[in-house]
Design a protein around this motif. Structure first.
Motif, short mmCIF file in Angstrom:
data_model
loop_
_atom_site.label_atom_id
_atom_site.label_comp_id
_atom_site.label_asym_id
_atom_site.label_seq_id
_atom_site.Cartn_x
_atom_site.Cartn_y
_atom_site.Cartn_z
N GLN A 91 -51.52 93.49 -3.05
CA GLN A 91 -51.94 92.89 -4.32
C GLN A 91 -51.81 93.89 -5.47
O GLN A 91 -51.39 93.53 -6.56
CB GLN A 91 -53.37 92.39 -4.22
CG GLN A 91 -53.81 91.65 -5.47
CD GLN A 91 -55.18 91.01 -5.34
OE1 GLN A 91 -55.90 91.27 -4.39
NE2 GLN A 91 -55.52 90.18 -6.29
N THR A 92 -52.15 95.14 -5.22
CA THR A 92 -52.02 96.17 -6.25
C THR A 92 -50.56 96.36 -6.64
O THR A 92 -50.22 96.44 -7.82
CB THR A 92 -52.62 97.50 -5.75
OG1 THR A 92 -53.98 97.28 -5.40
CG2 THR A 92 -52.52 98.57 -6.80
N SER A 93 -49.70 96.40 -5.64
CA SER A 93 -48.27 96.54 -5.90
C SER A 93 -47.74 95.34 -6.68
O SER A 93 -46.98 95.48 -7.64
CB SER A 93 -47.53 96.68 -4.57
OG SER A 93 -46.15 96.67 -4.77
N PHE A 94 -48.15 94.15 -6.26
CA PHE A 94 -47.73 92.93 -6.96
C PHE A 94 -48.22 92.93 -8.40
O PHE A 94 -47.49 92.57 -9.31
CB PHE A 94 -48.25 91.68 -6.23
CG PHE A 94 -47.87 90.40 -6.91
CD1 PHE A 94 -46.64 89.83 -6.67
CD2 PHE A 94 -48.73 89.80 -7.81
CE1 PHE A 94 -46.28 88.66 -7.31
CE2 PHE A 94 -48.37 88.63 -8.46
CZ PHE A 94 -47.15 88.06 -8.20
N SER A 95 -49.46 93.35 -8.60
CA SER A 95 -50.05 93.38 -9.93
C SER A 95 -49.25 94.28 -10.87
O SER A 95 -48.96 93.90 -12.00
CB SER A 95 -51.50 93.87 -9.85
OG SER A 95 -52.04 94.04 -11.12
N LEU A 96 -48.90 95.45 -10.39
CA LEU A 96 -48.12 96.39 -11.20
C LEU A 96 -46.75 95.80 -11.54
O LEU A 96 -46.31 95.85 -12.69
CB LEU A 96 -47.97 97.71 -10.46
CG LEU A 96 -47.22 98.81 -11.19
CD1 LEU A 96 -47.94 99.19 -12.47
CD2 LEU A 96 -47.07 100.02 -10.30
N THR A 97 -46.10 95.22 -10.55
CA THR A 97 -44.78 94.62 -10.77
C THR A 97 -44.88 93.44 -11.74
O THR A 97 -44.07 93.31 -12.66
CB THR A 97 -44.18 94.15 -9.44
OG1 THR A 97 -44.12 95.26 -8.55
CG2 THR A 97 -42.80 93.57 -9.63
N PHE A 98 -45.89 92.59 -11.55
CA PHE A 98 -46.06 91.41 -12.40
C PHE A 98 -46.30 91.82 -13.85
O PHE A 98 -45.70 91.27 -14.77
CB PHE A 98 -47.23 90.57 -11.89
CG PHE A 98 -47.42 89.29 -12.64
CD1 PHE A 98 -46.66 88.17 -12.34
CD2 PHE A 98 -48.36 89.20 -13.66
CE1 PHE A 98 -46.82 86.99 -13.05
CE2 PHE A 98 -48.53 88.03 -14.37
CZ PHE A 98 -47.76 86.92 -14.06
#
Length: 192
Positions: free
Chosen positions: A96-103
Motif C-alpha cells: 500500500q505504501t508503494s502504491f501510494s507513492l506511485t499513485f
C-alpha cells in the motif's frame, strides 16, 4: 485541439481531482489494485483471521488447568497464526505504501506536471490575442512572462481558467445549498 482548450482541460482535471480528493481517489484505486494484484494475499489474510478467531474462541473455552496439553497446543496455534497474520499485514502495508507513492507521483504528473510542461513548452506563444487597446496598459500583464505583447500567455490563461473554475464551484455549491434550503419541510420538522 487548441492550446486554450488543452490548458483549460488540464486545469479542470487538476481542480476536479482536488474537489474529489486525492485520498478518496487513492483509496478507490488501491482497492481496485488490491483486488487485481493482491487478491490471493487478501484471501489468505481473511482466512487466517477467521482461523485465529475460531482458535481463540476454542482456547477461551478450554481450561488451562484441566486440559493443559490441549490448551498449550491451541495457544501455540494462536501465536503462530498471529505471527503469520502480522507478516501478511506487513506485506500488504508495504504494498500500500508503494502504491501510494506511485499513485501520488502519477497524479502530480497528470495534473501539475502537465500544466507546468505545457506552460513551459508554449511559454513564448500566444494562447489568443486581445483586441488592441481593449485593456489599455494592463494588456501587457496578460502576456507575461514571454508571450508577444497584446496576447494572453499560457501562465495567465492557466490562472484565469483556475479562477473561473473556482468561481463556478462556489456558484454550484451555493446553488445546491439554496436548493436544499428551499426544499419542502418534512412532517417531522414541521411537528417539532
Amino acid at each position: 485541439m487548441s492550446l486554450a482548450l488543452t490548458i483549460f482541460l488540464l486545469v479542470f482535471v487538476g481542480q476536479l481531482i482536488s474537489w474529489i480528493g486525492q485520498t478518496v481517489l487513492q483509496n478507490i484505486a488501491y482497492s481496485m489494485y488490491q483486488s487485481i494484484f493482491n487478491a490471493s494475499t487478501v484471501k489468505r489474510q481473511k482466512a487466517l483471521q477467521n482461523e485465529i478467531l475460531t482458535t481463540k474462541k476454542e482456547l477461551l473455552q478450554t481450561s488451562a488447568q484441566d486440559e493443559f496439553a490441549k490448551w498449550a497446543k491451541l495457544r501455540r496455534k494462536v501465536d503462530k497464526g498471529l505471527a503469520d497474520l502480522e507478516k501478511l499485514n506487513s506485506e500488504l502495508s508495504s504494498a500500500q505504501t508503494s502504491f501510494s507513492l506511485t499513485f501520488k507521483s502519477v497524479i502530480w504528473i497528470l495534473t501539475s506536471g502537465a500544466q507546468l510542461a505545457v506552460g513551459w513548452w508554449y511559454r513564448s506563444q500566444a494562447v489568443f490575442y486581445l483586441p488592441p487597446g481593449w485593456l489599455g496598459p494592463a494588456t501587457r500583464l496578460f502576456s507575461l512572462p514571454f508571450a508577444p505583447a497584446g496576447s494572453v500567455s499560457c501562465w495567465a490563461w492557466q490562472m484565469a481558467c483556475k479562477r473561473v473554475i473556482n468561481i463556478g464551484e462556489r456558484i454550484a455549491k451555493d446553488f445546491v445549498v439554496q436548493v436544499q434550503g428551499s426544499a419542502p419541510v418534512s412532517a417531522e420538522k414541521a411537528g417539532s
